[in-house]
Design an enzyme around this catalytic site. Structure first.
Site, PDB file in Angstrom:
ATOM      1  N   THR A  65       0.828  -1.208   0.000  1.00 38.80           N
ATOM      2  CA  THR A  65       0.000   0.000   0.000  1.00 38.80           C
ATOM      3  C   THR A  65       0.865   1.261   0.000  1.00 38.80           C
ATOM      4  O   THR A  65       2.034   1.238   0.378  1.00 38.80           O
ATOM      5  CB  THR A  65      -0.888   0.027   1.262  1.00 38.80           C
ATOM      6  OG1 THR A  65      -0.048  -0.129   2.418  1.00 38.80           O
ATOM      7  CG2 THR A  65      -1.906  -1.091   1.233  1.00 38.80           C
ATOM      8  N   ASP A  95       4.512   0.707   1.670  1.00 37.67           N
ATOM      9  CA  ASP A  95       5.668   1.158   0.879  1.00 37.67           C
ATOM     10  C   ASP A  95       5.927   2.640   1.173  1.00 37.67           C
ATOM     11  O   ASP A  95       5.798   3.494   0.308  1.00 37.67           O
ATOM     12  CB  ASP A  95       5.371   0.909  -0.600  1.00 37.67           C
ATOM     13  CG  ASP A  95       6.550   1.209  -1.496  1.00 37.67           C
ATOM     14  OD1 ASP A  95       7.663   1.406  -0.974  1.00 37.67           O
ATOM     15  OD2 ASP A  95       6.328   1.237  -2.721  1.00 37.67           O
ATOM     16  N   ARG A  96       6.320   2.917   2.415  1.00 37.22           N
ATOM     17  CA  ARG A  96       6.461   4.307   2.858  1.00 37.22           C
ATOM     18  C   ARG A  96       7.790   4.927   2.415  1.00 37.22           C
ATOM     19  O   ARG A  96       7.935   6.123   2.422  1.00 37.22           O
ATOM     20  CB  ARG A  96       6.291   4.340   4.383  1.00 37.22           C
ATOM     21  CG  ARG A  96       6.530   5.653   5.064  1.00 37.22           C
ATOM     22  CD  ARG A  96       5.542   6.717   4.626  1.00 37.22           C
ATOM     23  NE  ARG A  96       5.788   7.963   5.326  1.00 37.22           N
ATOM     24  CZ  ARG A  96       6.843   8.758   5.131  1.00 37.22           C
ATOM     25  NH1 ARG A  96       7.765   8.417   4.258  1.00 37.22           N
ATOM     26  NH2 ARG A  96       6.979   9.871   5.814  1.00 37.22           N
ATOM     27  N   LYS A  97       8.742   4.064   2.086  1.00 29.95           N
ATOM     28  CA  LYS A  97      10.080   4.550   1.673  1.00 29.95           C
ATOM     29  C   LYS A  97      10.588   5.614   2.636  1.00 29.95           C
ATOM     30  O   LYS A  97      10.900   6.746   2.271  1.00 29.95           O
ATOM     31  CB  LYS A  97      10.079   5.059   0.237  1.00 29.95           C
ATOM     32  CG  LYS A  97       9.741   3.992  -0.797  1.00 29.95           C
ATOM     33  CD  LYS A  97       9.920   4.485  -2.220  1.00 29.95           C
ATOM     34  CE  LYS A  97       9.588   3.450  -3.269  1.00 29.95           C
ATOM     35  NZ  LYS A  97       8.167   3.201  -3.474  1.00 29.95           N
ATOM     36  N   ILE A 101      16.110  10.575   9.733  1.00 27.85           N
ATOM     37  CA  ILE A 101      16.899  10.051  10.845  1.00 27.85           C
ATOM     38  C   ILE A 101      16.022   9.106  11.669  1.00 27.85           C
ATOM     39  O   ILE A 101      14.785   9.145  11.580  1.00 27.85           O
ATOM     40  CB  ILE A 101      17.450  11.201  11.730  1.00 27.85           C
ATOM     41  CG1 ILE A 101      16.299  12.045  12.312  1.00 27.85           C
ATOM     42  CG2 ILE A 101      18.424  12.064  10.956  1.00 27.85           C
ATOM     43  CD1 ILE A 101      16.733  13.023  13.399  1.00 27.85           C
ATOM     44  N   TYR A 224      10.049  -1.971 -17.152  1.00 29.57           N
ATOM     45  CA  TYR A 224       9.485  -3.277 -16.826  1.00 29.57           C
ATOM     46  C   TYR A 224      10.291  -4.420 -17.410  1.00 29.57           C
ATOM     47  O   TYR A 224      10.855  -4.314 -18.497  1.00 29.57           O
ATOM     48  CB  TYR A 224       8.054  -3.393 -17.369  1.00 29.57           C
ATOM     49  CG  TYR A 224       7.040  -2.514 -16.685  1.00 29.57           C
ATOM     50  CD1 TYR A 224       6.796  -2.624 -15.320  1.00 29.57           C
ATOM     51  CD2 TYR A 224       6.316  -1.579 -17.417  1.00 29.57           C
ATOM     52  CE1 TYR A 224       5.846  -1.818 -14.700  1.00 29.57           C
ATOM     53  CE2 TYR A 224       5.363  -0.768 -16.806  1.00 29.57           C
ATOM     54  CZ  TYR A 224       5.133  -0.901 -15.451  1.00 29.57           C
ATOM     55  OH  TYR A 224       4.194  -0.104 -14.836  1.00 29.57           O
TER      56      TYR A 224
HETATM   57  O1  6AU Z   1       3.601  -2.039 -11.510  1.00 29.55           O
HETATM   58  P1  6AU Z   1       3.526  -0.546 -11.414  1.00 29.55           P
HETATM   59  O2  6AU Z   1       4.560   0.140 -12.272  1.00 29.55           O
HETATM   60  O3  6AU Z   1       2.154  -0.001 -11.666  1.00 29.55           O
HETATM   61  O4  6AU Z   1       3.796  -0.172  -9.886  1.00 29.55           O
HETATM   62  C1  6AU Z   1       5.030  -0.374  -9.278  1.00 29.55           C
HETATM   63  C2  6AU Z   1       4.910  -0.219  -7.773  1.00 29.55           C
HETATM   64  C3  6AU Z   1       4.573   1.179  -7.290  1.00 29.55           C
HETATM   65  C4  6AU Z   1       5.894   1.768  -6.833  1.00 29.55           C
HETATM   66  O5  6AU Z   1       5.746   2.620  -5.699  1.00 29.55           O
HETATM   67  C5  6AU Z   1       6.705   0.531  -6.453  1.00 29.55           C
HETATM   68  O6  6AU Z   1       6.179  -0.547  -7.202  1.00 29.55           O
HETATM   69  N1  6AU Z   1       8.162   0.632  -6.706  1.00 29.55           N
HETATM   70  C6  6AU Z   1       9.083   0.369  -5.665  1.00 29.55           C
HETATM   71  C7  6AU Z   1       8.685  -0.318  -4.460  1.00 29.55           C
HETATM   72  C8  6AU Z   1       9.470  -0.194  -3.243  1.00 29.55           C
HETATM   73  O7  6AU Z   1       7.800  -1.070  -4.407  1.00 29.55           O
HETATM   74  C9  6AU Z   1      10.446   0.605  -5.873  1.00 29.55           C
HETATM   75  C10 6AU Z   1      10.896   0.946  -7.157  1.00 29.55           C
HETATM   76  O8  6AU Z   1      12.084   1.073  -7.412  1.00 29.55           O
HETATM   77  N2  6AU Z   1       9.981   1.084  -8.160  1.00 29.55           N
HETATM   78  C11 6AU Z   1       8.634   0.932  -7.966  1.00 29.55           C
HETATM   79  O9  6AU Z   1       7.873   1.044  -8.925  1.00 29.55           O
HETATM   80  O10 6AU Z   1       3.685   1.041  -6.200  1.00 29.55           O
END
Ligand code: 6AU
Length: 268
Positions: A65, A95-97, A101, A224
């Site tokens: 999420t 997925d808060r990234k 700190i 992709y």
């Molecule tokens: O399949 P998509 O392209 O519609 O969605 C990709 C999902 C999104 C992004 O926030 C996440 O993957 N994402 C992430 C992470 C951590 O999940 C890292 C990253 O490098 N690229 C990326 O797309 O929800």
């Protein structure tokens, strides 16, 4: 229904190599659903999320999420998303990234979204150093829950700044912490995943966004690759967003990603 495969048979060295209990929960759930799919549920409403979860529940192991994406957020509304995902046997992955700190990150785990109270996994950058992981873990401690951190070792977006040196230092931070369950890798590039797998070894999860069965490119620099190629290169979980929620039939798409990822796991 067919008996699920034993996780030690399906996952081989990964089962013994990953010590985190939530890595084991994930691997067991993957065997039950015959799927390595983590759904990137990038939708802006609670209603949309709940109906998507209902449609894809049989094929999705974890729900990823972006809670701050939800319009008109309320705790009650979010509760219905969490309950719906749990009822369908999904782990919850915010997925808060995080990138601040340690002390500030601990407070960001609480706050309006109270991520610490419902998320099993969260993502974090490593740019601020190792203490961010302890900040996240302390927030889970405060509510007497155990969670796992995924550090971003690579990204799927073009021209990102995460160099090989950054990836290996990130892996070193992860290896030194019992709270890090794994790493995010670039699902669009099998050679990059292989390189990350050789840094991580057998004892850590790698989950990869940037996978799609049809497209090679997404919007705004997203790249992709094929989910099967990602898993064969060393990914343990394919993070799929628009390939599922943007397709005409989310349920059928989720099944196709589940089949491709599971078949690739059994080939490894
Ligand atoms: O399949 P998509 O392209 O519609 O969605 C990709 C999902 C999104 C992004 O926030 C996440 O993957 N994402 C992430 C992470 C951590 O999940 C890292 C990253 O490098 N690229 C990326 O797309 O929800």
């Amino acid at each position: 229904m067919e008996e699920p495969m034993k996780p030690e048979d399906a996952w081989g060295l990964r089962w013994a190599g990953c010590g985190h209990p939530l890595a084991h929960r994930y691997m067991e759930a993957a065997c039950e659903k015959r799927s390595l799919v983590i759904l990137a549920a990038d939708l802006p409403t609670v209603e949309g999320l709940v109906s998507l979860i209902e449609e894809v529940g049989d094929h999705v192991v974890a729900l990823k999420t972006h809670v701050d994406m939800v319009e008109g957020f309320t705790a009650e509304g979010w509760d219905s998303v969490v309950t719906s995902a749990r009822d369908r046997g999904m782990l919850l992955f915010e997925d808060r990234k995080f990138a601040d700190i340690g002390r500030v990150t601990a407070t960001q785990m609480a706050g309006i979204y109270d991520i610490r109270s419902w998320a099993d996994f969260v993502t974090s950058h490593s740019v601020s150093g190792p203490d961010i992981v302890d900040g996240i873990a302390s927030a889970w401690d405060d509510v007497k829950r155990v969670g796992g951190v995924f550090l971003l070792a690579q990204m799927s977006s073009r021209d990102n700044l995460l160099s090989d040196g950054y990836s290996s230092r990130t892996v070193a931070i992860g290896e030194a912490s019992p709270h890090v369950v794994g790493f995010i890798g670039n699902g669009s590039s099998p050679p990059e995943i292989e390189a990350l797998r050789s840094m991580v070894g057998v004892g850590g999860m790698i989950w990869t966004p940037g996978v799609n069965l049809e497209a090679a490119e997404g919007v705004l620099g997203q790249r992709y690759g094929h989910p099967g190629d990602a898993v064969r290169a060393g990914s343990d979980g394919v993070i799929v967003g628009s390939g599922i929620h943007g397709s005409g039939s989310a349920g059928e798409a989720a099944r196709a990603y589940a089949d491709a990822s599971w078949a690739a796991l059994l080939e490894r």
